[in-house]
Write a protein that holds these residues in place. Sequence first.
Motif, PDB file in Angstrom:
ATOM      1  N   GLY A 128       0.812  -1.208   0.000  1.00 54.72           N
ATOM      2  CA  GLY A 128       0.000   0.000   0.000  1.00 54.72           C
ATOM      3  C   GLY A 128       0.847   1.261   0.000  1.00 54.72           C
ATOM      4  N   GLU A 129       0.165   2.407  -0.008  1.00 51.35           N
ATOM      5  CA  GLU A 129       0.828   3.709  -0.060  1.00 51.35           C
ATOM      6  C   GLU A 129       1.477   4.059   1.283  1.00 51.35           C
ATOM      7  N   ASP A 142       3.071   7.603   3.517  1.00 54.11           N
ATOM      8  CA  ASP A 142       2.560   8.965   3.708  1.00 54.11           C
ATOM      9  C   ASP A 142       3.367  10.020   2.962  1.00 54.11           C
ATOM     10  N   GLY A 202      -3.461  -2.662  -2.603  1.00 56.03           N
ATOM     11  CA  GLY A 202      -3.546  -1.812  -1.429  1.00 56.03           C
ATOM     12  C   GLY A 202      -4.367  -2.432  -0.315  1.00 56.03           C
ATOM     13  N   GLY A 227      -6.905  -2.294   4.765  1.00 58.67           N
ATOM     14  CA  GLY A 227      -5.983  -1.605   3.888  1.00 58.67           C
ATOM     15  C   GLY A 227      -4.546  -1.768   4.327  1.00 58.67           C
ATOM     16  N   SER A 250      -2.300   0.762   3.287  1.00 59.49           N
ATOM     17  CA  SER A 250      -1.757   2.111   3.112  1.00 59.49           C
ATOM     18  C   SER A 250      -1.767   2.857   4.437  1.00 59.49           C
ATOM     19  N   ASP A 251      -0.832   3.789   4.601  1.00 61.82           N
ATOM     20  CA  ASP A 251      -0.777   4.603   5.812  1.00 61.82           C
ATOM     21  C   ASP A 251      -2.073   5.383   5.986  1.00 61.82           C
ATOM     22  N   ASP A 252      -2.432   5.615   7.235  1.00 58.38           N
ATOM     23  CA  ASP A 252      -3.646   6.355   7.536  1.00 58.38           C
ATOM     24  C   ASP A 252      -3.551   7.775   6.969  1.00 58.38           C
ATOM     25  N   VAL A 309      -3.749   8.564   3.759  1.00 55.84           N
ATOM     26  CA  VAL A 309      -3.340   8.586   2.355  1.00 55.84           C
ATOM     27  C   VAL A 309      -4.563   8.798   1.473  1.00 55.84           C
ATOM     28  N   THR A 341      -7.549   2.187   4.240  1.00 53.57           N
ATOM     29  CA  THR A 341      -6.207   2.384   4.771  1.00 53.57           C
ATOM     30  C   THR A 341      -5.983   1.388   5.906  1.00 53.57           C
ATOM     31  N   GLU A 342      -4.830   1.494   6.577  1.00 56.52           N
ATOM     32  CA  GLU A 342      -4.526   0.580   7.673  1.00 56.52           C
ATOM     33  C   GLU A 342      -5.518   0.694   8.819  1.00 56.52           C
TER      34      GLU A 342
END
Length: 447
Positions: free
Chosen positions: A301-302, A304, A352, A380, A382-384, A386, A394-395
């Motif tokens: 995932g992404e 930040d 993601g 998710g 990805s960082d919170d 994103v 997200t996570e």
Amino acid sequence: MKKIIALVAAAAFVLSLAGMASAAHQGRANLSTSGYLQVGVGFGENTNFQKEDGDEFVADQRLRQYFDYVASENLSATVGYEFNSVWGDSDAQVGADATGQLSLKRAMMEFTWPGTEAEMRGGIQYIALPSVAMGASPVLAGDMAGVTLSTPMGEMADLTVGWTRGYENTTDNASPGMDSFFAALPINMDGMSMAPFAMYTVIGQNTNGTALTTDATDYRSGFVTPNGQLSLGNDNANAYWLGSNFEMTSMDPIGVKASFIYGSLNTDQEVNERAGWYADLSVDYKMEAMTPEFFAFYSSGEDDDASDGSEVMPYVFNDGLTSQGPSMMIGDMTSLGITSTGANLLQSNPVGLWSAGMSLKHIQLMDKLSATLTGAYYQGTSDDGVNNAAIALTEEDSAWDLTASSSYQLYDSLTAIVEAGYAKKDMDNNTDDEPATRFAAGLNYSF
């Protein structure tokens, strides 16, 4: 005498036409057709996970038909079409005769290269990289135009190479559109198989990036970066993927499938680059009355920092076929998913995200009646915070669904289908937290 001559001439003319018709018929003597006609109704509530004023109801149908023209075992052609119709469509006359419903599924030739075992296909066909444990490849799988060549490589391996054009640049003095070149080497050994592959894609610098990524839920949104678009800058962009699937059958009745894929998109601007990976695993146990299966997948995932591009694996095209069906959340993996209350409640492709679940497949309830029950949890990676519209969670966000599907064989070729599902999201921002429900029923006639 003139009448007799006229009758003889007419008879000769008719016989000549019959001969021509016979010759024409012989030219397509091995014409066969196959496909299905499906009619269904669907009911849904809160399918966007928000409180809705009323329930959704849709009645629709799908006709998919293929024509195979076989000249010999070394030469054939296939043409196929699909016709989707929503009953009562506002563009239709009393729910029929609407425009924009017909699509071309196949238009290809297939032949064996003379003197070899190499098989070549050219035209609109089903093209896919090797499948993963969860289904079709998340990177490339679907009906598309291209050329493929397959040939044996010894007793245990086959080599497939191909090219597909995903986007055509039509502007003046335009660089290439989007072209993908791939190779796969399926290897079958005693009790085990694997299919390593590689793919390279070039995207011309003048390609309209917005056209490839206009909709966050579009199956071709696999090049979207956190800035929400594909900006190619002053040079061509290129992407590549490397990976393989694995399957073990030596422990029958236990079956194991797994896969790993790494992909990278490179441009002349770091902010528009994208690179990430995907892995999955499934383990099933074949029993007499059912097949229990555990499955899981993880996709990067992404982070930040949006300045260095995206950390999510890019992809070219997937027709919503990467999911453990039946599923309400990922892709289009339900038998009656053509209804607008159907699948894809979360996102089209499993990027993601990570997920784990359990499925009871092929449950034999009684003669001619079988069912499948699937439950899965999603979160998710990805960082919170994103902001990438192509990724739903997200996570700090999660979701789960429970979906059941049953089928009853009315006749050898006619099946009655009933599906039901319940899905819930738990969002960190406290939005979209209404439960979604879905029910569908239909008939499928395969021919």
